[in-house]
Each structure stands twice: as structure tokens, then as C-alpha cells.
Design a protein around this motif. Structure first.
Motif, mmCIF file in Angstrom:
data_model
loop_
_atom_site.group_PDB
_atom_site.id
_atom_site.type_symbol
_atom_site.label_atom_id
_atom_site.label_comp_id
_atom_site.label_asym_id
_atom_site.label_seq_id
_atom_site.Cartn_x
_atom_site.Cartn_y
_atom_site.Cartn_z
ATOM 1 N N PRO A 74 18.828 -0.514 -15.322
ATOM 2 C CA PRO A 74 20.275 -0.598 -15.063
ATOM 3 C C PRO A 74 20.905 0.739 -14.670
ATOM 4 N N GLU A 75 20.409 1.841 -15.211
ATOM 5 C CA GLU A 75 20.936 3.155 -14.826
ATOM 6 C C GLU A 75 20.668 3.425 -13.349
ATOM 7 N N VAL A 76 19.475 3.097 -12.903
ATOM 8 C CA VAL A 76 19.121 3.296 -11.494
ATOM 9 C C VAL A 76 19.961 2.384 -10.605
ATOM 10 N N LEU A 77 20.083 1.123 -10.997
ATOM 11 C CA LEU A 77 20.868 0.181 -10.196
ATOM 12 C C LEU A 77 22.348 0.559 -10.159
ATOM 13 N N MET A 78 22.887 1.000 -11.298
ATOM 14 C CA MET A 78 24.300 1.411 -11.311
ATOM 15 C C MET A 78 24.520 2.670 -10.481
ATOM 16 N N TYR A 79 23.548 3.560 -10.462
ATOM 17 C CA TYR A 79 23.644 4.735 -9.600
ATOM 18 C C TYR A 79 23.730 4.302 -8.139
ATOM 19 N N CYS A 80 22.907 3.335 -7.755
ATOM 20 C CA CYS A 80 22.930 2.832 -6.381
ATOM 21 C C CYS A 80 24.253 2.135 -6.064
ATOM 22 N N VAL A 81 24.761 1.364 -7.012
ATOM 23 C CA VAL A 81 26.047 0.675 -6.814
ATOM 24 C C VAL A 81 27.172 1.692 -6.630
ATOM 25 N N GLN A 82 27.199 2.729 -7.466
ATOM 26 C CA GLN A 82 28.242 3.750 -7.360
ATOM 27 C C GLN A 82 28.087 4.573 -6.089
ATOM 28 N N ARG A 83 26.862 4.877 -5.741
ATOM 29 C CA ARG A 83 26.597 5.686 -4.542
ATOM 30 C C ARG A 83 27.002 4.938 -3.273
ATOM 31 N N ALA A 84 26.728 3.637 -3.240
ATOM 32 C CA ALA A 84 27.067 2.826 -2.071
ATOM 33 C C ALA A 84 28.531 2.380 -2.081
ATOM 34 N N ARG A 85 29.232 2.689 -3.163
ATOM 35 C CA ARG A 85 30.641 2.316 -3.316
ATOM 36 C C ARG A 85 30.854 0.805 -3.136
ATOM 37 N N LEU A 86 29.980 0.036 -3.767
ATOM 38 C CA LEU A 86 30.094 -1.420 -3.706
ATOM 39 C C LEU A 86 31.221 -1.932 -4.594
ATOM 40 N N VAL A 87 31.565 -1.174 -5.625
ATOM 41 C CA VAL A 87 32.658 -1.556 -6.516
ATOM 42 C C VAL A 87 33.807 -0.592 -6.256
ATOM 43 N N LYS A 88 34.894 -1.130 -5.778
ATOM 44 C CA LYS A 88 36.043 -0.289 -5.394
ATOM 45 C C LYS A 88 36.872 0.151 -6.597
ATOM 46 N N ASN A 89 37.045 -0.726 -7.559
ATOM 47 C CA ASN A 89 37.885 -0.440 -8.706
ATOM 48 C C ASN A 89 37.032 0.178 -9.824
ATOM 49 N N PRO A 90 37.375 1.377 -10.304
ATOM 50 C CA PRO A 90 36.588 2.000 -11.380
ATOM 51 C C PRO A 90 36.569 1.182 -12.673
ATOM 52 N N ARG A 91 37.607 0.386 -12.900
ATOM 53 C CA ARG A 91 37.645 -0.455 -14.108
ATOM 54 C C ARG A 91 36.630 -1.588 -14.041
ATOM 55 N N ALA A 92 36.205 -1.938 -12.847
ATOM 56 C CA ALA A 92 35.234 -3.028 -12.685
ATOM 57 C C ALA A 92 33.802 -2.561 -12.952
ATOM 58 N N LEU A 93 33.599 -1.249 -13.075
ATOM 59 C CA LEU A 93 32.244 -0.747 -13.310
ATOM 60 C C LEU A 93 31.686 -1.206 -14.660
ATOM 61 N N GLY A 94 32.527 -1.306 -15.662
ATOM 62 C CA GLY A 94 32.081 -1.754 -16.982
ATOM 63 C C GLY A 94 31.501 -3.159 -16.954
ATOM 64 N N PRO A 95 32.256 -4.140 -16.451
ATOM 65 C CA PRO A 95 31.691 -5.496 -16.359
ATOM 66 C C PRO A 95 30.468 -5.579 -15.435
ATOM 67 N N VAL A 96 30.462 -4.809 -14.369
ATOM 68 C CA VAL A 96 29.301 -4.804 -13.473
ATOM 69 C C VAL A 96 28.085 -4.247 -14.214
ATOM 70 N N ARG A 97 28.286 -3.179 -14.978
ATOM 71 C CA ARG A 97 27.191 -2.597 -15.763
ATOM 72 C C ARG A 97 26.649 -3.625 -16.772
ATOM 73 N N MET A 98 27.534 -4.349 -17.453
ATOM 74 C CA MET A 98 27.087 -5.357 -18.418
ATOM 75 C C MET A 98 26.319 -6.480 -17.719
ATOM 76 N N PHE A 99 26.781 -6.886 -16.552
ATOM 77 C CA PHE A 99 26.080 -7.925 -15.793
ATOM 78 C C PHE A 99 24.687 -7.448 -15.368
ATOM 79 N N VAL A 100 24.597 -6.198 -14.931
ATOM 80 C CA VAL A 100 23.309 -5.643 -14.519
ATOM 81 C C VAL A 100 22.367 -5.559 -15.715
ATOM 82 N N ILE A 101 22.859 -5.104 -16.855
ATOM 83 C CA ILE A 101 22.021 -5.007 -18.062
ATOM 84 C C ILE A 101 21.540 -6.390 -18.488
ATOM 85 N N MET A 102 22.444 -7.367 -18.501
ATOM 86 C CA MET A 102 22.057 -8.722 -18.880
ATOM 87 C C MET A 102 21.042 -9.298 -17.903
#
Length: 176
Positions: A104-132
Motif C-alpha cells: 500500500p505504501e508503494v501504491l499510495m506513492y504512485c497515486v500521489q505522484r500521478a495526482r490521481l486524487v485531487k482532494n487531499p482529504r480523499a487520500l485517507g479513504p483511498v489509503r484504507m481502500f488500498v490497504i483493504m
């Protein structure tokens, strides 16, 4: 109870150790922060998971587990089969939790780097979804690394068991 307390204490100490080194020796460079906060926890968590399994199931090291023939008849109790079963389970747990912590750390790095999530508040739920998602994928993969009913060769068993039968292959329940 004592073994469980020891495993929990060990896991807590290993988890706090990297941050203690960073704070004590003033390792504040961005590279050290990346290593200690993002990369180092995964192998440490995998190691502590494997150690916890080994400690909780240590009676199987000492006493052994039942070994059966092809028909399911219990032939005897083998310490070597117990060691093999505990090691297989510990390895599968290390892979399960280490990968679930690292990927999940690697995937979240890629998500943040590619700017797939525009809202910083949405990173938390996206991180939980990736971990699950990673955990849901790694759970069956971890459990299927080794079969539930393990196989051990005749040459790997104790003499007491070998003297009671002429079978060439023996089986044991690995546990989970």
C-alpha cells in the motif's frame, strides 16, 4: 499467557526502535525519514509477525505434532514435523503482513505522484481502500503458500516413529 505478553512486548519494542534511533541520533534527512517511516516498517512488521507465530506456537517445537499415514491413522508425535509446521506458518504470516504493509505504501506513492486524487482529504479513504484490497488479495495467497495438510518424508522423522511403520510419506496438520 507469558509467551503472548513477550511477543507483544517484542513487537512494541521493534516498532519503536527505528524512531528512537532517528530521534536520538538526529537523523533528520529526507532520505532517512523515507526509509524509517515508509520502507523499514514493512520488513519489521513481517519479522515481528513471524516471531509472534513462533512464540505462540512454541509448544509445538517442544512437544511436536501428530503425524499420520495416508489413511489418516496417527502414527506418532514428531518434533521435526512440529518445527516444519511452525516455520511454514511463520513464513506465511511474515509474507502476509510484510506485503500488506509494504505494497500500500508503494501504491499510495504512485497515486500521489500521478495526482490521481485531487482532494487531499480523499487520500485517507483511498489509503484504507488500498490497504483493504491488498489484504484481501494477500490473505488467500498467504494461506495457500503451504498446504493445510503438510507432507514430511520418512527420512525427516524421528526413529521412534519410523520403527512403528513401513510408510514412506507422512502427513501433519499445519494449523493456521
Amino acid at each position: 499467557m507469558l509467551l503472548g505478553l513477550g511477543a507483544i512486548s517484542y513487537a512494541a519494542c521493534v516498532g519503536a526502535l527505528p524512531l528512537t534511533f532517528v530521534n536520538r541520533y538526529g537523523l533528520k534527512s529526507p532520505l532517512m525519514q523515507l526509509v524509517v517511516r515508509k520502507l523499514l516498517p514493512a520488513p519489521l512488521f513481517g519479522l515481528t509477525s513471524a516471531f509472534t507465530v513462533a512464540m505462540v506456537r512454541s509448544p509445538e517445537f517442544d512437544n511436536g505434532i501428530e503425524v499420520m499415514d495416508r489413511n489418516g491413522t496417527v502414527i506418532g508425535v514428531s518434533k521435526k514435523a512440529g518445527e516444519k509446521a511452525v516455520m511454514e506458518t511463520a513464513l506465511s504470516r511474515a509474507v502476509l503482513f510484510g506485503t500488506t504493509f509494504f505494497l500500500p505504501e508503494v501504491l499510495m506513492y504512485c497515486v500521489q505522484r500521478a495526482r490521481l486524487v485531487k482532494n487531499p482529504r480523499a487520500l485517507g479513504p483511498v489509503r484504507m481502500f488500498v490497504i483493504m484490497s491488498v489484504l484481501a488479495g494477500m490473505l488467500p495467497a498467504s494461506f495457500s503458500m503451504f498446504p493445510q495438510c503438510g507432507e514430511i518424508k520418512r527420512a525427516d522423522l524421528e526413529q521412534e516413529i519410523l520403527s512403528s511403520t513401513e510408510e514412506t510419506e507422512f502427513f501433519y496438520n499445519r494449523g493456521i
